[in-house]
Scaffold this motif. Structure first.
Motif, PDB file in Angstrom:
ATOM      1  N   SER A 101      -1.288  -0.463 -13.318  1.00 45.63           N
ATOM      2  CA  SER A 101      -0.587   0.807 -13.531  1.00 45.63           C
ATOM      3  C   SER A 101      -1.509   2.006 -13.399  1.00 45.63           C
ATOM      4  O   SER A 101      -1.086   3.136 -13.614  1.00 45.63           O
ATOM      5  N   ASP A 102      -2.773   1.759 -13.050  1.00 46.27           N
ATOM      6  CA  ASP A 102      -3.737   2.842 -12.851  1.00 46.27           C
ATOM      7  C   ASP A 102      -3.249   3.716 -11.689  1.00 46.27           C
ATOM      8  O   ASP A 102      -3.024   3.224 -10.582  1.00 46.27           O
ATOM      9  N   PRO A 103      -3.105   5.035 -11.915  1.00 46.55           N
ATOM     10  CA  PRO A 103      -2.614   5.911 -10.836  1.00 46.55           C
ATOM     11  C   PRO A 103      -3.438   5.816  -9.555  1.00 46.55           C
ATOM     12  O   PRO A 103      -2.880   5.931  -8.448  1.00 46.55           O
ATOM     13  N   ALA A 104      -4.759   5.605  -9.691  1.00 39.00           N
ATOM     14  CA  ALA A 104      -5.598   5.509  -8.493  1.00 39.00           C
ATOM     15  C   ALA A 104      -5.235   4.274  -7.673  1.00 39.00           C
ATOM     16  O   ALA A 104      -5.221   4.310  -6.435  1.00 39.00           O
ATOM     17  N   ILE A 105      -4.927   3.176  -8.354  1.00 40.12           N
ATOM     18  CA  ILE A 105      -4.521   1.956  -7.654  1.00 40.12           C
ATOM     19  C   ILE A 105      -3.155   2.152  -7.005  1.00 40.12           C
ATOM     20  O   ILE A 105      -2.936   1.786  -5.847  1.00 40.12           O
ATOM     21  N   LEU A 106      -2.228   2.750  -7.746  1.00 39.42           N
ATOM     22  CA  LEU A 106      -0.886   2.969  -7.205  1.00 39.42           C
ATOM     23  C   LEU A 106      -0.918   3.904  -6.001  1.00 39.42           C
ATOM     24  O   LEU A 106      -0.106   3.766  -5.073  1.00 39.42           O
ATOM     25  N   GLU A 107      -1.853   4.836  -6.006  1.00 36.92           N
ATOM     26  CA  GLU A 107      -1.993   5.731  -4.860  1.00 36.92           C
ATOM     27  C   GLU A 107      -2.370   4.944  -3.608  1.00 36.92           C
ATOM     28  O   GLU A 107      -1.832   5.182  -2.512  1.00 36.92           O
ATOM     29  N   VAL A 108      -3.272   3.984  -3.770  1.00 39.37           N
ATOM     30  CA  VAL A 108      -3.675   3.143  -2.639  1.00 39.37           C
ATOM     31  C   VAL A 108      -2.491   2.295  -2.167  1.00 39.37           C
ATOM     32  O   VAL A 108      -2.229   2.176  -0.961  1.00 39.37           O
ATOM     33  N   VAL A 109      -1.749   1.724  -3.123  1.00 42.22           N
ATOM     34  CA  VAL A 109      -0.599   0.889  -2.762  1.00 42.22           C
ATOM     35  C   VAL A 109       0.441   1.706  -2.002  1.00 42.22           C
ATOM     36  O   VAL A 109       1.048   1.223  -1.036  1.00 42.22           O
ATOM     37  N   SER A 110       0.638   2.954  -2.417  1.00 37.52           N
ATOM     38  CA  SER A 110       1.641   3.789  -1.744  1.00 37.52           C
ATOM     39  C   SER A 110       1.275   4.093  -0.296  1.00 37.52           C
ATOM     40  O   SER A 110       2.133   4.482   0.503  1.00 37.52           O
ATOM     41  N   GLU A 111      -0.015   3.928   0.061  1.00 32.97           N
ATOM     42  CA  GLU A 111      -0.447   4.151   1.436  1.00 32.97           C
ATOM     43  C   GLU A 111      -0.194   2.925   2.319  1.00 32.97           C
ATOM     44  O   GLU A 111      -0.190   3.029   3.553  1.00 32.97           O
ATOM     45  N   LEU A 112       0.007   1.766   1.704  1.00 32.99           N
ATOM     46  CA  LEU A 112       0.110   0.525   2.475  1.00 32.99           C
ATOM     47  C   LEU A 112       1.267   0.509   3.475  1.00 32.99           C
ATOM     48  O   LEU A 112       1.090   0.017   4.604  1.00 32.99           O
ATOM     49  N   PRO A 113       2.469   1.005   3.119  1.00 33.28           N
ATOM     50  CA  PRO A 113       3.557   0.959   4.107  1.00 33.28           C
ATOM     51  C   PRO A 113       3.200   1.644   5.423  1.00 33.28           C
ATOM     52  O   PRO A 113       3.578   1.168   6.505  1.00 33.28           O
ATOM     53  N   GLY A 114       2.487   2.774   5.342  1.00 36.95           N
ATOM     54  CA  GLY A 114       2.132   3.482   6.561  1.00 36.95           C
ATOM     55  C   GLY A 114       1.258   2.658   7.494  1.00 36.95           C
ATOM     56  O   GLY A 114       1.373   2.767   8.725  1.00 36.95           O
ATOM     57  N   TYR A 115       0.384   1.827   6.914  1.00 41.02           N
ATOM     58  CA  TYR A 115      -0.482   0.976   7.728  1.00 41.02           C
ATOM     59  C   TYR A 115       0.223  -0.324   8.130  1.00 41.02           C
ATOM     60  O   TYR A 115      -0.168  -0.961   9.118  1.00 41.02           O
ATOM     61  N   ALA A 116       1.261  -0.702   7.362  1.00 43.92           N
ATOM     62  CA  ALA A 116       1.954  -1.956   7.646  1.00 43.92           C
ATOM     63  C   ALA A 116       2.965  -1.815   8.782  1.00 43.92           C
ATOM     64  O   ALA A 116       3.135  -2.743   9.590  1.00 43.92           O
ATOM     65  N   VAL A 117       3.646  -0.678   8.854  1.00 47.74           N
ATOM     66  CA  VAL A 117       4.764  -0.532   9.798  1.00 47.74           C
ATOM     67  C   VAL A 117       4.376  -0.847  11.247  1.00 47.74           C
ATOM     68  O   VAL A 117       5.102  -1.583  11.940  1.00 47.74           O
ATOM     69  N   PRO A 118       3.236  -0.335  11.755  1.00 48.56           N
ATOM     70  CA  PRO A 118       2.903  -0.669  13.153  1.00 48.56           C
ATOM     71  C   PRO A 118       2.626  -2.151  13.384  1.00 48.56           C
ATOM     72  O   PRO A 118       2.614  -2.607  14.534  1.00 48.56           O
ATOM     73  N   LYS A 119       2.408  -2.896  12.287  1.00 46.57           N
ATOM     74  CA  LYS A 119       2.037  -4.306  12.412  1.00 46.57           C
ATOM     75  C   LYS A 119       3.135  -5.251  11.923  1.00 46.57           C
ATOM     76  O   LYS A 119       2.896  -6.442  11.746  1.00 46.57           O
ATOM     77  N   LEU A 120       4.334  -4.723  11.659  1.00 45.76           N
ATOM     78  CA  LEU A 120       5.379  -5.527  11.016  1.00 45.76           C
ATOM     79  C   LEU A 120       5.702  -6.802  11.782  1.00 45.76           C
ATOM     80  O   LEU A 120       6.011  -7.840  11.180  1.00 45.76           O
ATOM     81  N   GLN A 121       5.642  -6.744  13.098  1.00 39.77           N
ATOM     82  CA  GLN A 121       6.000  -7.934  13.879  1.00 39.77           C
ATOM     83  C   GLN A 121       4.996  -9.067  13.700  1.00 39.77           C
ATOM     84  O   GLN A 121       5.296 -10.219  14.024  1.00 39.77           O
ATOM     85  N   THR A 122       3.806  -8.741  13.168  1.00 34.06           N
ATOM     86  CA  THR A 122       2.789  -9.782  12.956  1.00 34.06           C
ATOM     87  C   THR A 122       2.851 -10.373  11.548  1.00 34.06           C
ATOM     88  O   THR A 122       2.105 -11.304  11.238  1.00 34.06           O
ATOM     89  N   PHE A 123       3.710  -9.818  10.689  1.00 38.48           N
ATOM     90  CA  PHE A 123       3.868 -10.357   9.339  1.00 38.48           C
ATOM     91  C   PHE A 123       4.621 -11.680   9.401  1.00 38.48           C
ATOM     92  O   PHE A 123       5.581 -11.828  10.165  1.00 38.48           O
ATOM     93  N   THR A 124       4.202 -12.634   8.597  1.00 41.12           N
ATOM     94  CA  THR A 124       5.009 -13.840   8.413  1.00 41.12           C
ATOM     95  C   THR A 124       6.187 -13.496   7.514  1.00 41.12           C
ATOM     96  O   THR A 124       6.219 -12.438   6.876  1.00 41.12           O
ATOM     97  N   SER A 125       7.153 -14.393   7.425  1.00 41.23           N
ATOM     98  CA  SER A 125       8.284 -14.158   6.517  1.00 41.23           C
ATOM     99  C   SER A 125       7.787 -14.033   5.080  1.00 41.23           C
ATOM    100  O   SER A 125       8.255 -13.180   4.314  1.00 41.23           O
ATOM    101  N   GLN A 126       6.805 -14.868   4.705  1.00 42.25           N
ATOM    102  CA  GLN A 126       6.252 -14.781   3.357  1.00 42.25           C
ATOM    103  C   GLN A 126       5.536 -13.448   3.151  1.00 42.25           C
ATOM    104  O   GLN A 126       5.637 -12.831   2.087  1.00 42.25           O
TER     105      GLN A 126
END
Length: 698
Positions: A101-126
């Motif tokens: 629940s550390d705001p600094a950690i949550l800030e990093v997590v909130s950035e993850l979607p932006g880096y994930a979207v261009p790579k979504l086709q490489t994600f496994t279902s899991q």
């Protein structure tokens, strides 16, 4: 000194071996974590992205909940571009599993979607399932951020395993992804794979559909069927969330509901306060809104579950229950018609006083509503609930009281219980006037009803504002709303000012309130009521007729329709309803146009005289007499009945006004009843000091 590779490898091996960190205090494990933290602070670039992710993942898997995660977040943040799909998924999963629940950690997590979207086709279902689950769990992504994940998942649902489907459904519902096509597609795929769903998967899936507000009938039916053989494996959270989901979706499979509720008494100690209140709420919905519970055994199961919940809370949990769960349970017990005075009138006010600063306005409103609905509000019967709520509401002021349902329920509850200071009513009135443009029809109706029931002499501006909402809500109004609104305005003393109403003689003029808008209000109610008359019950018909008469509103089309609707249904009417109906038409001077109704009333009243009270009798007699409608047989029957009651000095019959009205009615109708008149004379002598001038004259 230990290398990054050795540290990460050691922690990975421990996690693979099933080591659990929580509560262990193991010096080797603690040393490894400490060394990793020091290394991250001193040389973060010495860690590869795979080392960062795998170590965080291993710690979370071992249920480590310390401060080391901040170091992994800080070291990862400048390198997220390097992360592949699995890195993003595992890092998000680690932080979510550890409950960071550390705001600094949550800030990093909130950035993850932006880096994930261009790579979504490489994600496994899991990877997709774990990522959206983690983002939703941490509240780090809204529905817009998750939209690309939803599109990718929907395209590939057939690849998903049961847990991946259920976790994905849960995540999208939790994050507010309101995509019906997505949920329907997920449901279709889930149906084909239900054999592989465990209790948690089954629960999460229907919880998600219920929370998102999408009713996939086949999914709920399939989950119910798949759950029954597995119920022994359901924990308290599964049982509570499952039954809540069915009730929230207004689906009540009887076998499933009864089987789940039968698990409550033996497992009740495993339920947390939220589980207890949710289960009670679901049972209340089942018995009050679901198909009629006709089997005694089924009803016994539900009431046994409610009894176990109340007993557990009273004995062990009441001092730990949060405000929302406290009030939710009270609400459920009342809706289910479950008698629990020790909870409603003792535990509820005591605990509410302790947690009132944490209660929201809905909690305060519902606490009062439940108490009033259960017949409480007097001393020793929940009066303190109203006192606590009033103090808190007045302290908070009008600003936060902005929800229409809370405003109208608060007004209704205080009026029903006969509670509330002028300060409270001023507050509620101000809140209602500010928000009445957002009211639904029932909110308008309940607020008006409350104002009349509380006999409030103030609030004319509010009452006018509510009247202006009537034509806007015409399509929402139900029969009860129309009858209650008309009754409220009439009870508050509003009268239509016109030459046509000058013949309406009043014993007391103090309550006569004139307003230029009241005629339109009654006209709007008549217009709204005409197409609803078939849905009016006997009380609605009688009340609306009485209200129009009391207000002096002679709306002939509406009143004629009321008469036509009432005439064939007189056997449904109670004595007071017959009295109010006939009194209304006579008071408005339109009884002569409805002689067939009056003939039916005369026959009905003669057959049911024993059910008529003193005012009922005098009103009906007066109605026939003042309208010059002959009813000799009824008058003769009533004479014998009333003479007996007068001689017995029964107070509701032998009052000064009753004596005068009955005497006048028989004289006006020219019905000779010497035995009755002797009884009337005797009572009049006894009550002569109570006679008003109009009574003496009559």
């Amino acid at each position: 000194w230990i290398s990054v590779f050795n540290m990460t490898n050691a922690l990975h091996k421990l996690s693979k071996a099933g080591f659990l960190a929580r509560g262990r205090g193991d010096p080797v494990f603690d040393g490894l974590v400490g060394a990793a933290g020091n290394s991250l602070r001193e040389n973060p670039t010495g860690w590869s992205t795979r080392h960062l992710v795998n170590t965080a993942y291993s710690l979370a898997k071992m249920k480590y909940v310390g401060d080391a995660y901040g170091g992994f977040a800080a070291a990862s943040s400048p390198r997220l571009e390097e992360f592949n799909a699995q890195d993003i998924s595992n890092l998000a999963w680690a932080f979510a599993t550890a409950g960071c629940s550390d705001p600094a950690i949550l800030e990093v997590v909130s950035e993850l979607p932006g880096y994930a979207v261009p790579k979504l086709q490489t994600f496994t279902s899991q990877g997709l399932a774990n990522t959206v689950w983690a983002l939703a769990t941490l509240g780090a992504a809204d529905r817009h951020a998750l939209a690309p994940f939803a599109a990718e998942a929907s395209r590939r649902f057939e690849e998903f395993k049961p847990q991946e489907l259920s976790n994905t459904a849960w995540a999208f519902a939790r994050a507010g992804v309101a995509d019906e096509a997505l949920f329907m597609r997920l449901g279709d795929v889930a149906l084909r794979k239900l054999r592989g769903f465990n209790p948690q998967n089954l629960t999460n899936t229907i919880w998600a559909f219920a929370t998102a507000g999408f009713k996939h009938q086949a999914v709920f039916e399939g989950v119910a069927a798949a759950s029954l053989p597995q119920l022994e494996g359901f924990n308290a959270q599964n049982l509570s969330n499952s039954i809540w989901a069915f009730a929230r979706s207004e689906l009540y499979p009887p076998t499933y509901f009864a089987r789940v509720c039968a698990k409550v008494p033996p497992k009740v100690k495993e339920y947390n306060p939220q589980n207890l209140s949710n289960t009670a709420w679901a049972i209340a919905k089942r018995v009050s809104e679901g198909p009629a519970v006709t089997a005694a055994a089924e009803k016994a199961v539900y009431f046994s579950a409610l009894g176990a919940i109340v007993e557990e809370v009273l004995a062990h949990r009441v001092d730990d229950v949060h405000a929302q769960n406290l009030v939710s349970l009270a609400y459920a017990l009342v809706v289910a018609n479950f008698d629990a005075p020790a909870y409603l009138f003792e535990a509820l006010p005591r605990r509410l006083a302790a947690v009132v600063d944490k209660a929201n306005h809905q909690d305060l409103s519902n606490a009062c509503w439940a108490t009033a609905k259960a017949g409480g509000g007097g001393e020793g019967r929940g009066a303190e609930t109203f006192a606590v709520a009033e103090r808190e509401l007045v302290k908070r002021g009008v600003g936060p009281l902005d929800n229409p349902q809370n405003i109208s329920n608060t007004a209704w509850a205080f009026a029903k219980a006969g509670r509330g200071s002028d300060d409270l009513w001023t507050l509620v009135g101000a809140a209602a006037q500010r928000q009445c443009h957002l009211f639904r029809a029932q909110n308008v109706s309940n607020t008006l009803y409350a104002w009349a029931l509380a006999k409030r002499p103030d609030g004319d501006a509010l009452l006018e504002a509510l009247a202006n909402e009537i034509p806007k809500r015409k399509d929402e109004l139900c029969a009860q709303d129309v009858a209650n609104m008309a009754w409220a305005y009439a009870t508050l003393g509003f009268t239509v000012a016109s030459d046509e109403t000058q013949y309406l003689k009043k014993r007391h003029q103090d309550n006569d309130r004139r307003a230029p808008w009241i005629a339109k209000a009654f006209s709007d109610l008549a217009e709204a009521g005409l197409p609803l008359l078939r849905k009016f019950n006997s009380q609605n018909l009688a009340n609306v007729a009485w209200a129009f008469a009391k207000a002096g509103c002679k709306h002939e089309a509406f009143l004629g329709a009321v008469a036509r609707e009432a005439e064939p249904r007189l056997n449904e009417f109670k004595a007071q309803e017959v009295s109010n109906l006939t009194y209304a038409f006579a008071k408005l001077g339109v009884a002569d146009a409805h002689q067939f109704l009056y003939q039916r009333v005369a026959l009905h009243a003669s057959r049911h005289l024993e059910t008529f009270g003193g005012q009922d009798c005098s009103n009906v007699l007066w109605s026939f007499a003042t309208s010059d409608i002959p009813a000799m047989a009824f008058f003769k029957d009533a004479a014998a009945y009333l003479a007996r009651k007068m001689r017995a000095r029964e107070r509701t019959y032998a009052s000064a006004q009753r004596v005068a009205t009955v005497a006048w009615s028989y004289a006006r109708a020219a019905v000779y009843a010497p035995d009755l008149f002797q009884a009337l004379a005797d009572v009049a002598l006894d009550a002569k000091d109570e006679l008003l001038p109009v009574d003496v004259a009559n």
